[in-house]
Design a protein around this motif. Structure first.
Motif, short mmCIF file in Angstrom:
data_model
loop_
_atom_site.label_atom_id
_atom_site.label_comp_id
_atom_site.label_asym_id
_atom_site.label_seq_id
_atom_site.Cartn_x
_atom_site.Cartn_y
_atom_site.Cartn_z
N ILE A 3 -43.57 -101.60 22.78
CA ILE A 3 -43.19 -102.54 21.73
C ILE A 3 -42.02 -101.72 20.95
CG2 ILE A 3 -43.89 -103.74 19.84
CD1 ILE A 3 -46.64 -103.95 20.99
N SER A 4 -41.02 -102.50 20.53
CA SER A 4 -40.13 -101.86 19.67
C SER A 4 -40.05 -103.14 18.63
CB SER A 4 -38.66 -102.01 20.34
OG SER A 4 -38.20 -103.24 20.67
N LEU A 5 -39.66 -102.49 17.23
CA LEU A 5 -39.27 -103.20 16.12
C LEU A 5 -37.88 -103.31 15.87
CD1 LEU A 5 -42.38 -102.02 14.14
CD2 LEU A 5 -42.55 -104.13 15.44
N ASN A 6 -37.46 -104.23 15.24
CA ASN A 6 -36.23 -104.41 14.75
C ASN A 6 -36.18 -104.07 13.06
OD1 ASN A 6 -35.02 -104.85 17.24
ND2 ASN A 6 -35.63 -106.83 17.17
N ILE A 7 -35.99 -103.04 12.68
CA ILE A 7 -36.20 -102.68 11.32
C ILE A 7 -34.46 -101.98 11.06
CG2 ILE A 7 -37.00 -100.94 9.57
CD1 ILE A 7 -39.56 -100.89 11.36
N PRO A 8 -34.02 -102.54 9.71
CA PRO A 8 -32.68 -101.84 9.45
C PRO A 8 -32.52 -100.28 9.56
CG PRO A 8 -33.34 -103.95 8.10
CD PRO A 8 -34.54 -103.37 8.93
N ALA A 9 -31.34 -99.87 9.84
CA ALA A 9 -31.51 -98.35 10.00
C ALA A 9 -31.85 -97.50 8.69
CB ALA A 9 -29.84 -97.80 10.50
N ASN A 10 -31.41 -97.95 7.64
CA ASN A 10 -31.76 -97.24 6.46
C ASN A 10 -33.00 -97.70 6.21
OD1 ASN A 10 -29.09 -96.67 5.76
ND2 ASN A 10 -28.77 -98.49 4.29
N ASP A 11 -33.79 -98.78 6.47
CA ASP A 11 -35.22 -98.82 6.25
C ASP A 11 -36.24 -97.82 7.07
OD1 ASP A 11 -34.79 -100.56 4.14
OD2 ASP A 11 -34.75 -102.19 5.52
N GLU A 12 -35.51 -97.82 8.30
CA GLU A 12 -36.41 -96.92 9.22
C GLU A 12 -36.20 -95.62 9.07
OE1 GLU A 12 -35.90 -95.50 13.93
OE2 GLU A 12 -34.57 -96.89 13.44
N LYS A 13 -35.01 -95.03 8.57
CA LYS A 13 -35.03 -93.82 7.90
C LYS A 13 -35.78 -93.38 6.90
CE LYS A 13 -31.69 -90.55 6.30
NZ LYS A 13 -30.60 -90.19 5.47
N ALA A 14 -36.08 -94.42 5.95
CA ALA A 14 -36.89 -94.22 4.85
C ALA A 14 -38.41 -94.07 5.41
CB ALA A 14 -36.84 -95.55 3.83
N LEU A 15 -38.87 -95.04 6.15
CA LEU A 15 -40.12 -94.90 6.90
C LEU A 15 -40.40 -93.70 7.52
CD1 LEU A 15 -40.42 -98.67 8.03
CD2 LEU A 15 -41.79 -97.53 6.41
N ARG A 16 -39.45 -93.16 8.34
CA ARG A 16 -39.46 -92.04 9.16
C ARG A 16 -39.73 -90.75 8.09
NH1 ARG A 16 -39.95 -92.48 14.07
NH2 ARG A 16 -38.95 -94.31 15.32
N GLU A 17 -39.06 -90.85 7.03
CA GLU A 17 -39.14 -89.91 6.18
C GLU A 17 -40.57 -89.98 5.37
OE1 GLU A 17 -35.82 -90.18 3.11
OE2 GLU A 17 -34.44 -89.46 4.79
N ALA A 18 -41.03 -91.07 5.21
CA ALA A 18 -42.60 -91.04 4.62
C ALA A 18 -43.58 -90.82 5.48
CB ALA A 18 -42.69 -92.66 4.06
N TRP A 19 -43.30 -91.17 6.64
CA TRP A 19 -44.45 -90.92 7.71
C TRP A 19 -44.24 -89.59 8.60
CZ3 TRP A 19 -48.90 -93.66 8.52
CH2 TRP A 19 -49.07 -94.90 7.92
N GLY A 20 -43.10 -89.03 8.51
CA GLY A 20 -42.94 -87.99 9.37
C GLY A 20 -42.83 -88.20 10.89
N GLY A 21 -43.41 -87.51 11.80
CA GLY A 21 -43.42 -87.67 12.98
C GLY A 21 -44.67 -88.75 13.54
N ALA A 22 -45.37 -89.35 12.64
CA ALA A 22 -46.51 -90.18 12.93
C ALA A 22 -46.20 -91.55 12.58
CB ALA A 22 -47.65 -89.86 11.98
N LEU A 23 -44.92 -91.84 12.53
CA LEU A 23 -44.52 -93.29 12.23
C LEU A 23 -45.01 -94.21 13.46
CD1 LEU A 23 -43.19 -95.89 10.48
CD2 LEU A 23 -40.90 -95.10 11.61
N ASP A 24 -44.74 -93.89 14.58
CA ASP A 24 -45.28 -94.64 15.71
C ASP A 24 -46.78 -94.99 15.72
OD1 ASP A 24 -42.76 -95.02 16.50
OD2 ASP A 24 -42.83 -93.54 18.32
N GLN A 25 -47.46 -93.77 15.31
CA GLN A 25 -48.98 -94.00 15.59
C GLN A 25 -49.49 -94.88 14.07
OE1 GLN A 25 -51.08 -93.01 17.91
NE2 GLN A 25 -53.10 -93.76 16.76
N GLY A 26 -48.94 -94.55 13.24
CA GLY A 26 -49.16 -95.31 11.91
C GLY A 26 -48.86 -96.89 12.21
#
Length: 92
Positions: A3-26
């Motif tokens: 499954i892929s999600l369409n999230i704007p690049a800036n928002d994805e970057k912020a989420l990845r920073e917040a979740w670290g490597g655990a974004l997919d699992q989260g």
């Protein structure tokens, strides 16, 4: 298939920073929680998605996250009928 999600690049970057490597699992865990909470998936299916071996483990995992068990009066009555068939001499 994934499954892929369409999230704007800036928002994805912020989420990845917040979740670290655990974004997919989260994201998976959030989807499982909401799907189970709203009755869209069963406890057994939640267990499979989470990689757990039993429904009891999934129940515990969900409970630790504040998600109540989906068990209503209809479920109780069905369980009572099953028990009555299995143990006809038992009177509560």
């Amino acid at each position: 298939m994934g499954i892929s999600l369409n999230i704007p690049a800036n928002d994805e970057k912020a989420l990845r920073e917040a979740w670290g490597g655990a974004l997919d699992q989260g994201a998976l865990e959030g989807l499982v929680i909401e799907s189970y909470r709203t009755g869209r998936i069963s406890l057994g299916f939640a267990a499979r998605l989470l990689g757990l071996e039993t429904s009891i483990e999934a129940q515990s995992w969900l409970a630790n996250r504040g998600v109540p068990l989906n068990y209503g009066l209809d479920d109780l009555e069905q369980d009572r009928q099953t028990l009555a068939k299995l143990f006809p001499d038992f009177k509560p």
